[in-house]
Enzyme design. Structure first.
Site, short mmCIF file in Angstrom:
data_model
loop_
_atom_site.label_atom_id
_atom_site.label_comp_id
_atom_site.label_asym_id
_atom_site.label_seq_id
_atom_site.Cartn_x
_atom_site.Cartn_y
_atom_site.Cartn_z
N GLU A 96 0.83 -1.21 0.00
CA GLU A 96 0.00 0.00 0.00
C GLU A 96 0.87 1.26 0.00
O GLU A 96 2.09 1.19 0.09
CB GLU A 96 -0.96 -0.05 1.19
CG GLU A 96 -1.91 -1.23 1.07
CD GLU A 96 -3.01 -1.27 2.11
OE1 GLU A 96 -2.95 -0.53 3.11
OE2 GLU A 96 -3.94 -2.07 1.91
N GLU A 125 -1.56 -10.08 -5.92
CA GLU A 125 -1.54 -10.92 -7.12
C GLU A 125 -0.70 -10.28 -8.23
O GLU A 125 0.05 -10.95 -8.92
CB GLU A 125 -2.96 -11.13 -7.66
CG GLU A 125 -3.88 -11.90 -6.73
CD GLU A 125 -4.61 -11.01 -5.73
OE1 GLU A 125 -4.07 -9.96 -5.33
OE2 GLU A 125 -5.73 -11.39 -5.35
#
Ligand code: THU
Length: 160
Positions: free
Chosen positions: A64, A75
């Site tokens: 993040e 992913e």
């Protein structure tokens, strides 16, 4: 005029104990990777483990950012890393382990739309399905035989 139906078929395991040893090992790597996720804002940690055709495993986790949209899902961190390290090598499977402190009983989380599109790029190029193993913080595991079912009528590079 005709109607078409696209359906999703996947296997539901009650727990990871029902998996083959290869699948259990891959999922375990995804869970380990989840521990190292950098998710201070959402507190929703995700880990991914990609099994390559040569047997190597590449992991990723969500990263993040204080500027929220600059972050990236687990992913895509994993499959882009796999593409960077092993260009052109097929991906066999991706295991994804999600989990939230807020909601530890949640069902397995399927990849977001952007990640489905990114995984589809590799599957479409390699012309072999990529299996997905999905798990939440604990409990059931879903196994999808291909990304196609999760991205019906996908847009691929054949349109360009
Ligand atoms: N996230 C993933 O890593 N994978 C997904 O498929 C869904 C969402 C991350 C992005 C963000 O860091 C956090 O989970 C909450 O959306």
């Amino acid at each position: 005029m005709k109607k078409e139906t696209l359906s999703l078929e996947f296997t539901v395991y009650d727990s990871e104990k029902e998996l083959s040893s290869e699948d259990a090992a891959l999922l375990s790597r995804a869970r380990q990777a989840r521990e190292d996720a950098y998710a201070p804002y959402s507190k929703f940690k995700v880990g991914a483990a990609v099994l390559m055709e040569n047997g190597e495993i590449v992991v990723g986790n969500n990263q993040e950012n204080a500027s929220y949209p600059s972050g990236l899902c687990a992913e895509r961190v994993a499959v882009f890393q796999a593409g960077a390290i092993y260009p052109g090598l097929a991906i066999q499977k991706i295991a994804i382990a999600a989990g939230s402190e807020r909601n530890p009983l949640a069902k397995p989380a399927a990849p977001c739309g952007n990640c489905r599109q990114s995984i589809f790029e590799y599957e479409n190029n390699q012309k072999k399905p990529i299996e997905l193993l999905l798990m939440g913080a604990s409990g059931e595991v879903y196994k999808c035989p291909s990304i196609q079912g999760l991205l019906p009528l996908a847009f691929g590079n054949e349109y360009l």
